[in-house]
Structures are given as C-alpha cells and as structure tokens.
Design a protein around this motif. Structure first.
Motif, PDB file in Angstrom:
ATOM      1  N   GLU A 105       0.824  -1.232   0.040  1.00  0.00           N
ATOM      2  CA  GLU A 105      -0.021   0.075  -0.081  1.00  0.00           C
ATOM      3  C   GLU A 105       1.400   1.753   0.331  1.00  0.00           C
ATOM      4  O   GLU A 105       0.626   2.094  -0.403  1.00  0.00           O
ATOM      5  CB  GLU A 105      -0.840  -0.173   1.122  1.00  0.00           C
ATOM      6  N   LYS A 106       1.848   1.119   0.586  1.00  0.00           N
ATOM      7  CA  LYS A 106       2.687   2.432   0.795  1.00  0.00           C
ATOM      8  C   LYS A 106       3.259   2.863  -0.980  1.00  0.00           C
ATOM      9  O   LYS A 106       3.792   3.693  -1.143  1.00  0.00           O
ATOM     10  CB  LYS A 106       3.759   1.992   1.471  1.00  0.00           C
ATOM     11  N   SER A 111       1.148   4.181  -3.144  1.00  0.00           N
ATOM     12  CA  SER A 111       0.806   4.857  -2.852  1.00  0.00           C
ATOM     13  C   SER A 111       1.461   6.098  -2.683  1.00  0.00           C
ATOM     14  O   SER A 111       1.467   7.454  -3.578  1.00  0.00           O
ATOM     15  CB  SER A 111       0.405   5.668  -0.629  1.00  0.00           C
ATOM     16  N   ARG A 112       2.270   5.709  -2.678  1.00  0.00           N
ATOM     17  CA  ARG A 112       4.073   7.029  -2.865  1.00  0.00           C
ATOM     18  C   ARG A 112       3.843   7.237  -4.761  1.00  0.00           C
ATOM     19  O   ARG A 112       3.847   8.261  -5.284  1.00  0.00           O
ATOM     20  CB  ARG A 112       5.293   6.150  -2.469  1.00  0.00           C
ATOM     21  N   ALA A 165       1.067   6.827  -6.603  1.00  0.00           N
ATOM     22  CA  ALA A 165       0.370   7.513  -6.848  1.00  0.00           C
ATOM     23  C   ALA A 165       0.363   8.847  -6.199  1.00  0.00           C
ATOM     24  O   ALA A 165      -0.466   9.720  -7.283  1.00  0.00           O
ATOM     25  CB  ALA A 165      -1.220   7.086  -5.864  1.00  0.00           C
ATOM     26  N   SER A 166       1.692   9.424  -5.269  1.00  0.00           N
ATOM     27  CA  SER A 166       0.816  10.683  -5.126  1.00  0.00           C
ATOM     28  C   SER A 166       2.118  11.447  -6.460  1.00  0.00           C
ATOM     29  O   SER A 166       2.166  12.498  -6.432  1.00  0.00           O
ATOM     30  CB  SER A 166       1.665  10.639  -4.008  1.00  0.00           C
TER      31      SER A 166
END
Length: 104
Positions: free
Chosen positions: A27-28, A31-32, A34-35
C-alpha cells in the motif's frame, strides 16, 4: 459482477494474502506512486497529458519496487530504457499472433 471480475478479484486477493502483513508495504509503494502521479498532474495543470505512458511508468515502478526492492525517478535513463524495451515487447505481441512469436 462478471465472472471475469470475480476471477481477477480472487487472483489479486490470493496474491495479497501471500504478503500477509506485507500488504501494508505494498500500500505504501502504491500510494507513493499515486502521489508522484498527482504531483506530475499538478505540475502540468494547464497542458494536455497523455496518461497512458504515465500509468505504465507508475505500474512498472510498483512492480520494480516489489520485485527488486528499488524504484526509479521520472527521467532515469535506465528506467526509460526498460520502458522502451517493455513497449517494444507489447507492440510486437499486439501486432502479430503469439503463434508467430512463440511457434510451439
């Protein structure tokens, strides 16, 4: 939900279950990426952006992070070369029949 969707969900769920508590790590990583894509879109707010190569970059970077424990920054020469090779494979497979490429 179609049977294809159910099958894909089952496959992804099974793969994520193999990671166990490591799914938080996944997930991290996602998320990175996606950011990073959000930052890129924010920077190019007033221009047209082709999302296909950006999505390819993001997905490839997630796979690299999972498989090789390393990720690449946008514009990295090694990463761009890898993306070109990958695109060449996709173009080759999409153009011809798999039987022509892999004559079993």
């Amino acid at each position: 939900y179609s049977s294809t969707w159910k099958f894909h969900r089952k496959m992804v769920h099974g793969a994520l279950c193999m990671f166990g508590e490591g799914s938080i790590c996944i997930e991290k990583i996602i998320s990175r990426e996606a950011s990073s894509m959000c930052d890129m879109l924010t920077e190019s707010q007033n221009s047209v952006v082709d999302l296909a190569p950006e999505l390819t970059r993001a997905v490839t970077n997630v796979v690299c992070a999972l498989c090789f424990n390393s990720s690449y920054k946008r514009g990295d020469a090694e990463f761009e070369a890898m993306l070109q090779y990958s695109q060449g494979i996709v173009d080759t497979v999409a153009k011809d029949s798999l039987v022509d490429i892999f004559p079993w």
